[in-house]
Design an enzyme around this catalytic site. Structure first.
Site, mmCIF file in Angstrom:
data_model
loop_
_atom_site.group_PDB
_atom_site.id
_atom_site.type_symbol
_atom_site.label_atom_id
_atom_site.label_comp_id
_atom_site.label_asym_id
_atom_site.label_seq_id
_atom_site.Cartn_x
_atom_site.Cartn_y
_atom_site.Cartn_z
ATOM 1 N N TRP A 165 -84.598 -43.705 51.355
ATOM 2 C CA TRP A 165 -84.466 -44.023 52.783
ATOM 3 C C TRP A 165 -85.751 -43.745 53.550
ATOM 4 O O TRP A 165 -86.094 -44.476 54.482
ATOM 5 C CB TRP A 165 -83.279 -43.272 53.395
ATOM 6 C CG TRP A 165 -81.981 -43.805 52.872
ATOM 7 C CD1 TRP A 165 -81.116 -43.190 52.020
ATOM 8 C CD2 TRP A 165 -81.412 -45.107 53.129
ATOM 9 N NE1 TRP A 165 -80.051 -44.013 51.731
ATOM 10 C CE2 TRP A 165 -80.209 -45.194 52.390
ATOM 11 C CE3 TRP A 165 -81.810 -46.203 53.881
ATOM 12 C CZ2 TRP A 165 -79.394 -46.325 52.412
ATOM 13 C CZ3 TRP A 165 -81.003 -47.338 53.903
ATOM 14 C CH2 TRP A 165 -79.817 -47.391 53.174
ATOM 15 N N ASP A 173 -84.517 -38.050 59.803
ATOM 16 C CA ASP A 173 -83.310 -38.829 59.514
ATOM 17 C C ASP A 173 -82.328 -37.864 58.855
ATOM 18 O O ASP A 173 -82.537 -37.406 57.735
ATOM 19 C CB ASP A 173 -83.676 -39.984 58.570
ATOM 20 C CG ASP A 173 -82.461 -40.801 58.148
ATOM 21 O OD1 ASP A 173 -81.330 -40.469 58.531
ATOM 22 O OD2 ASP A 173 -82.667 -41.798 57.408
ATOM 23 N N LYS A 193 -71.278 -40.503 57.379
ATOM 24 C CA LYS A 193 -71.209 -39.515 56.303
ATOM 25 C C LYS A 193 -70.427 -38.283 56.771
ATOM 26 O O LYS A 193 -69.333 -38.026 56.283
ATOM 27 C CB LYS A 193 -72.608 -39.095 55.854
ATOM 28 C CG LYS A 193 -73.492 -40.258 55.430
ATOM 29 C CD LYS A 193 -72.991 -40.883 54.145
ATOM 30 C CE LYS A 193 -74.004 -41.812 53.513
ATOM 31 N NZ LYS A 193 -74.171 -43.087 54.216
#
Ligand code: PMP
Length: 345
Positions: free
Chosen positions: A91, A157, A181
């Site tokens: 990511w 992030d 999540k």
């Protein structure tokens, strides 16, 4: 996974939210009731993470992926050096690629995807607009255990580990996380921004992508993702009822330790990530005999253990152990893995 108590409450309120005779999805986002819900949700998050007045909180749409573009749009101004990226996996790499579409970026460090480059080795110019990290690499299974003090704003992030531990908020310029999540269902994206950084936003940004303009409109420049926002608020309430982020951290430690212990004891399974970099949210591992992987996944699914196949770019296996996962689920996984090893090892 969402907490069962949250889903039950949402179910109960689906036809009648707090005596209004309709669900939260059916009222105007500009109504006093929804505005109160939004304010309450922010207050709960502030309390959980001890967010002070020096940071603002936005609830946006577009997922973490939108932030890969929106953060450079707002923070990377021409009078600063290029934004710097520490790439510790899938990511972070993607975030740097999206930022590079908007202007030059500087790679401060890049690790093999199973570790985290030590901050002392980062090549980080002082004038960098910011330095971006991925606190938990969901695909690779590595996680920052601690956060460094940086000479330029630290942007993180935290899509896959926000609310799983307490944070030294004062170290961060921006923290962002899509909800799906640990926070709630997909839809809403939490963005926590140090207030002084709002001044950087160019005035000609499309308004919906401008942090200061979204703040001025309380994250409601256009119709927000109301149901995701509501459910996320219920999850914040649940985390507080459980005892807060310290309890979430203790549980994450316990859940992941159970699994890593098994992996480290076994010659049949192998943990991918070296000890100092291991994620407490996503445990990535392999079978010594890779041919057995389809059988492992199939048998696991047959006993209700879902989602163990690794991310398509990484292969192997991955157990995601987010906040709402009961310890009993990890116990069931460990029992299954021991049994599978006995039969096939
Ligand atoms: N960053 C991380 C760390 C992620 O785990 C994910 C998604 N799993 C993303 C970014 C992308 O999030 P979204 O799909 O919400 O844009």
């Amino acid at each position: 996974m969402l907490p069962a108590a949250v889903l039950r409450r949402a179910q109960a309120e689906l036809l009648d939210w707090g005596g209004r005779g309709v669900s939260v999805m059916e009222i105007s986002h500009r109504s006093p009731d929804f505005m109160a819900l939004a304010a309450d949700t922010e207050a709960r998050l502030r309390q959980l993470l001890d967010i002070g007045d020096e940071h603002v909180v936005l609830f946006l749409a577009g997922g973490a992926t939108a932030q890969f573009s929106q953060i450079p749009m707002n923070l990377a101004t021409p009078d600063q050096g290029p934004p710097a990226f520490v790439i510790n996996g899938h990511w972070g790499h993607k975030a740097s690629q999206y930022a590079a579409l908007r202007g030059p970026v500087h790679i401060a460090a890049r690790s093999d995807p199973l570790s985290i480059p030590p901050p002392a080795d980062w090549n980080l110019p002082d004038d960098s607009a910011y330095v971006h990290i991925t606190s938990n690499e969901t695909v690779d299974g590595n996680q920052f255990a601690e956060f460094p003090q940086t000479p330029c704003p630290l942007v993180a992030d935290m899509s896959s580990d926000l609310l799983s531990r307490a944070l030294p908020l004062q170290r961060f310029g921006v923290i962002y996380a899509s909800a799906q999540k640990n926070l709630g269902p997909a839809g809403v994206t939490v963005v926590i921004i140090r207030r002084d950084l709002l001044e950087r936003a160019p005035s000609d940004l499309p308004p919906v992508y401008s942090f200061p303009q979204q703040l001025a409109k309380q994250s409601m420049m256009n119709t927000p993702v109301t149901f995701s926002w509501y459910l996320t608020g219920l999850v914040f309430e649940w985390v507080a009822e459980q005892g807060g982020v310290e309890i979430m951290a203790q549980r994450a430690k316990r859940r992941s330790a159970m699994l890593y212990d098994l992996l480290d004891r076994s010659g049949f399974y192998r943990a991918r990530v070296p000890v100092p970099f291991r994620s407490r949210m996503n445990v990535t591992f392999d079978l010594a005999e890779a041919d057995l992987l389809p059988r492992f996944v199939q048998e696991a699914e047959a006993v209700g253990l879902q989602g163990l196949k690794g991310h398509r770019v990484m292969g192997g296996l991955r157990a995601s152990l987010y906040n709402a996962l009961p310890l009993a689920a990890v116990e069931a996984l460990v029992a299954f893995m021991n049994d599978f090893e006995q039969r096939w090892g």
